[in-house]
Design a protein around this motif. Structure first.
Motif, PDB file in Angstrom:
ATOM      1  N   ALA A  43       0.843  -1.198   0.000  1.00 27.31           N
ATOM      2  CA  ALA A  43       0.000   0.000   0.000  1.00 27.31           C
ATOM      3  C   ALA A  43       0.880   1.252   0.000  1.00 27.31           C
ATOM      4  O   ALA A  43       1.856   1.336   0.743  1.00 27.31           O
ATOM      5  N   GLU A  44       0.538   2.198  -0.846  1.00 22.49           N
ATOM      6  CA  GLU A  44       1.358   3.402  -0.998  1.00 22.49           C
ATOM      7  C   GLU A  44       1.456   4.199   0.301  1.00 22.49           C
ATOM      8  O   GLU A  44       2.475   4.791   0.611  1.00 22.49           O
ATOM      9  N   ASP A  45       0.395   4.213   1.088  1.00 21.05           N
ATOM     10  CA  ASP A  45       0.371   4.985   2.329  1.00 21.05           C
ATOM     11  C   ASP A  45       0.582   4.098   3.559  1.00 21.05           C
ATOM     12  O   ASP A  45       0.136   4.418   4.652  1.00 21.05           O
ATOM     13  N   TYR A  46       1.289   2.978   3.380  1.00 21.03           N
ATOM     14  CA  TYR A  46       1.496   2.026   4.483  1.00 21.03           C
ATOM     15  C   TYR A  46       2.314   2.668   5.593  1.00 21.03           C
ATOM     16  O   TYR A  46       3.403   3.191   5.362  1.00 21.03           O
ATOM     17  N   LEU A  47       1.778   2.644   6.791  1.00 19.42           N
ATOM     18  CA  LEU A  47       2.497   3.085   7.978  1.00 19.42           C
ATOM     19  C   LEU A  47       2.738   1.863   8.844  1.00 19.42           C
ATOM     20  O   LEU A  47       1.785   1.271   9.350  1.00 19.42           O
ATOM     21  N   PRO A  48       3.992   1.473   9.011  1.00 22.11           N
ATOM     22  CA  PRO A  48       4.258   0.245   9.763  1.00 22.11           C
ATOM     23  C   PRO A  48       3.881   0.390  11.237  1.00 22.11           C
ATOM     24  O   PRO A  48       4.147   1.432  11.845  1.00 22.11           O
ATOM     25  N   PRO A  49       3.267  -0.657  11.796  1.00 24.16           N
ATOM     26  CA  PRO A  49       2.989  -0.641  13.229  1.00 24.16           C
ATOM     27  C   PRO A  49       4.297  -0.583  14.022  1.00 24.16           C
ATOM     28  O   PRO A  49       5.359  -0.976  13.524  1.00 24.16           O
ATOM     29  N   ALA A  50       4.211  -0.123  15.244  1.00 18.26           N
ATOM     30  CA  ALA A  50       5.402   0.031  16.084  1.00 18.26           C
ATOM     31  C   ALA A  50       6.148  -1.282  16.274  1.00 18.26           C
ATOM     32  O   ALA A  50       7.388  -1.296  16.286  1.00 18.26           O
ATOM     33  N   ASP A  51       5.414  -2.398  16.385  1.00 15.72           N
ATOM     34  CA  ASP A  51       6.119  -3.662  16.614  1.00 15.72           C
ATOM     35  C   ASP A  51       6.870  -4.134  15.367  1.00 15.72           C
ATOM     36  O   ASP A  51       7.932  -4.739  15.471  1.00 15.72           O
ATOM     37  N   ILE A  52       6.373  -3.812  14.185  1.00 16.47           N
ATOM     38  CA  ILE A  52       7.092  -4.151  12.947  1.00 16.47           C
ATOM     39  C   ILE A  52       8.368  -3.316  12.848  1.00 16.47           C
ATOM     40  O   ILE A  52       9.440  -3.823  12.490  1.00 16.47           O
ATOM     41  N   LYS A  53       8.275  -2.043  13.182  1.00 13.32           N
ATOM     42  CA  LYS A  53       9.472  -1.200  13.194  1.00 13.32           C
ATOM     43  C   LYS A  53      10.479  -1.746  14.205  1.00 13.32           C
ATOM     44  O   LYS A  53      11.678  -1.804  13.926  1.00 13.32           O
ATOM     45  N   GLN A  54       9.990  -2.181  15.371  1.00 16.86           N
ATOM     46  CA  GLN A  54      10.875  -2.735  16.394  1.00 16.86           C
ATOM     47  C   GLN A  54      11.562  -4.002  15.888  1.00 16.86           C
ATOM     48  O   GLN A  54      12.753  -4.200  16.109  1.00 16.86           O
ATOM     49  N   ALA A  55      10.824  -4.857  15.192  1.00 18.64           N
ATOM     50  CA  ALA A  55      11.414  -6.085  14.643  1.00 18.64           C
ATOM     51  C   ALA A  55      12.514  -5.739  13.641  1.00 18.64           C
ATOM     52  O   ALA A  55      13.593  -6.343  13.663  1.00 18.64           O
ATOM     53  N   ALA A  56      12.264  -4.772  12.770  1.00 15.35           N
ATOM     54  CA  ALA A  56      13.279  -4.364  11.793  1.00 15.35           C
ATOM     55  C   ALA A  56      14.512  -3.788  12.493  1.00 15.35           C
ATOM     56  O   ALA A  56      15.649  -4.077  12.100  1.00 15.35           O
ATOM     57  N   LEU A  57      14.301  -2.995  13.541  1.00 15.01           N
ATOM     58  CA  LEU A  57      15.422  -2.455  14.308  1.00 15.01           C
ATOM     59  C   LEU A  57      16.231  -3.568  14.969  1.00 15.01           C
ATOM     60  O   LEU A  57      17.469  -3.546  14.954  1.00 15.01           O
ATOM     61  N   MET A  58      15.531  -4.538  15.541  1.00 14.15           N
ATOM     62  CA  MET A  58      16.221  -5.650  16.205  1.00 14.15           C
ATOM     63  C   MET A  58      17.037  -6.467  15.214  1.00 14.15           C
ATOM     64  O   MET A  58      18.157  -6.878  15.508  1.00 14.15           O
ATOM     65  N   ILE A  59      16.478  -6.707  14.040  1.00  9.58           N
ATOM     66  CA  ILE A  59      17.177  -7.494  13.023  1.00  9.58           C
ATOM     67  C   ILE A  59      18.400  -6.736  12.522  1.00  9.58           C
ATOM     68  O   ILE A  59      19.499  -7.302  12.422  1.00  9.58           O
ATOM     69  N   ALA A  60      18.238  -5.448  12.224  1.00 12.43           N
ATOM     70  CA  ALA A  60      19.377  -4.652  11.756  1.00 12.43           C
ATOM     71  C   ALA A  60      20.480  -4.608  12.818  1.00 12.43           C
ATOM     72  O   ALA A  60      21.666  -4.750  12.495  1.00 12.43           O
ATOM     73  N   ALA A  61      20.099  -4.442  14.081  1.00 13.42           N
ATOM     74  CA  ALA A  61      21.080  -4.409  15.161  1.00 13.42           C
ATOM     75  C   ALA A  61      21.789  -5.751  15.295  1.00 13.42           C
ATOM     76  O   ALA A  61      23.012  -5.808  15.480  1.00 13.42           O
ATOM     77  N   HIS A  62      21.036  -6.830  15.183  1.00 15.53           N
ATOM     78  CA  HIS A  62      21.630  -8.172  15.263  1.00 15.53           C
ATOM     79  C   HIS A  62      22.632  -8.375  14.138  1.00 15.53           C
ATOM     80  O   HIS A  62      23.743  -8.854  14.356  1.00 15.53           O
ATOM     81  N   TRP A  63      22.253  -8.000  12.926  1.00 22.27           N
ATOM     82  CA  TRP A  63      23.157  -8.162  11.787  1.00 22.27           C
ATOM     83  C   TRP A  63      24.364  -7.236  11.876  1.00 22.27           C
ATOM     84  O   TRP A  63      25.445  -7.576  11.416  1.00 22.27           O
ATOM     85  N   PHE A  64      24.203  -6.070  12.477  1.00 22.15           N
ATOM     86  CA  PHE A  64      25.330  -5.148  12.642  1.00 22.15           C
ATOM     87  C   PHE A  64      26.313  -5.683  13.680  1.00 22.15           C
ATOM     88  O   PHE A  64      27.522  -5.646  13.474  1.00 22.15           O
ATOM     89  N   GLU A  65      25.792  -6.183  14.776  1.00 27.42           N
ATOM     90  CA  GLU A  65      26.655  -6.697  15.846  1.00 27.42           C
ATOM     91  C   GLU A  65      27.252  -8.068  15.528  1.00 27.42           C
ATOM     92  O   GLU A  65      28.327  -8.406  15.999  1.00 27.42           O
ATOM     93  N   ASN A  66      26.549  -8.868  14.780  1.00 29.05           N
ATOM     94  CA  ASN A  66      26.994 -10.222  14.422  1.00 29.05           C
ATOM     95  C   ASN A  66      27.123 -10.291  12.907  1.00 29.05           C
ATOM     96  O   ASN A  66      26.235 -10.777  12.222  1.00 29.05           O
ATOM     97  N   ARG A  67      28.220  -9.791  12.406  1.00 26.82           N
ATOM     98  CA  ARG A  67      28.395  -9.641  10.954  1.00 26.82           C
ATOM     99  C   ARG A  67      28.300 -10.976  10.216  1.00 26.82           C
ATOM    100  O   ARG A  67      27.994 -11.022   9.043  1.00 26.82           O
ATOM    101  N   GLU A  68      28.567 -12.050  10.918  1.00 23.98           N
ATOM    102  CA  GLU A  68      28.440 -13.377  10.331  1.00 23.98           C
ATOM    103  C   GLU A  68      27.771 -14.292  11.351  1.00 23.98           C
ATOM    104  O   GLU A  68      27.910 -14.105  12.548  1.00 23.98           O
ATOM    105  N   ASN A  69      27.064 -15.283  10.872  1.00 25.81           N
ATOM    106  CA  ASN A  69      26.424 -16.261  11.753  1.00 25.81           C
ATOM    107  C   ASN A  69      27.458 -17.322  12.116  1.00 25.81           C
ATOM    108  O   ASN A  69      27.550 -18.357  11.490  1.00 25.81           O
ATOM    109  N   THR A  70      28.247 -17.034  13.150  1.00 23.64           N
ATOM    110  CA  THR A  70      29.367 -17.909  13.478  1.00 23.64           C
ATOM    111  C   THR A  70      29.257 -18.579  14.836  1.00 23.64           C
ATOM    112  O   THR A  70      30.172 -19.255  15.254  1.00 23.64           O
TER     113      THR A  70
END
Length: 94
Positions: A43-70
């Motif tokens: 949807a062009e006017d999609y506003l993500p719910p707060a929990d979806i934004k939180q999930a994206a933040l958590m995933i980005a932070a995880h990938w930033f801190e753990n550059r590889e799945n080791t």
């Protein structure tokens, strides 16, 4: 779909410097694409719910801190609580 921005990620992760903005932006873009791939953000006017934004933040932070799945024996690519949030919005089809 941009669920989170570089600035939101840096605030979330308490990053005050600009040295790694290019690398961080890559993680933010990847997290946005990853989460958007599971939910309907067409949807062009999609506003993500707060929990979806939180999930994206958590995933980005995880990938930033753990550059590889080791971590030995680990098969977790994203934080489990982020996966739970995404599952609530996922478009399932069989």
């Amino acid at each position: 779909m941009e669920l989170i921005t570089l600035e939101e990620f840096k605030d979330h992760s308490r990053i005050l410097y600009d040295d790694e903005d290019t690398e961080i932006q890559t993680k933010v873009d990847a997290a946005n694409a990853y989460v958007s791939g599971f939910i309907d953000t067409s949807a062009e006017d999609y506003l993500p719910p707060a929990d979806i934004k939180q999930a994206a933040l958590m995933i980005a932070a995880h990938w930033f801190e753990n550059r590889e799945n080791t971590f030995p024996g680990s098969i977790i690519d994203i934080p489990l609580n982020a996966a739970d949030i995404i599952a609530n919005y996922r478009e399932w089809s069989f």
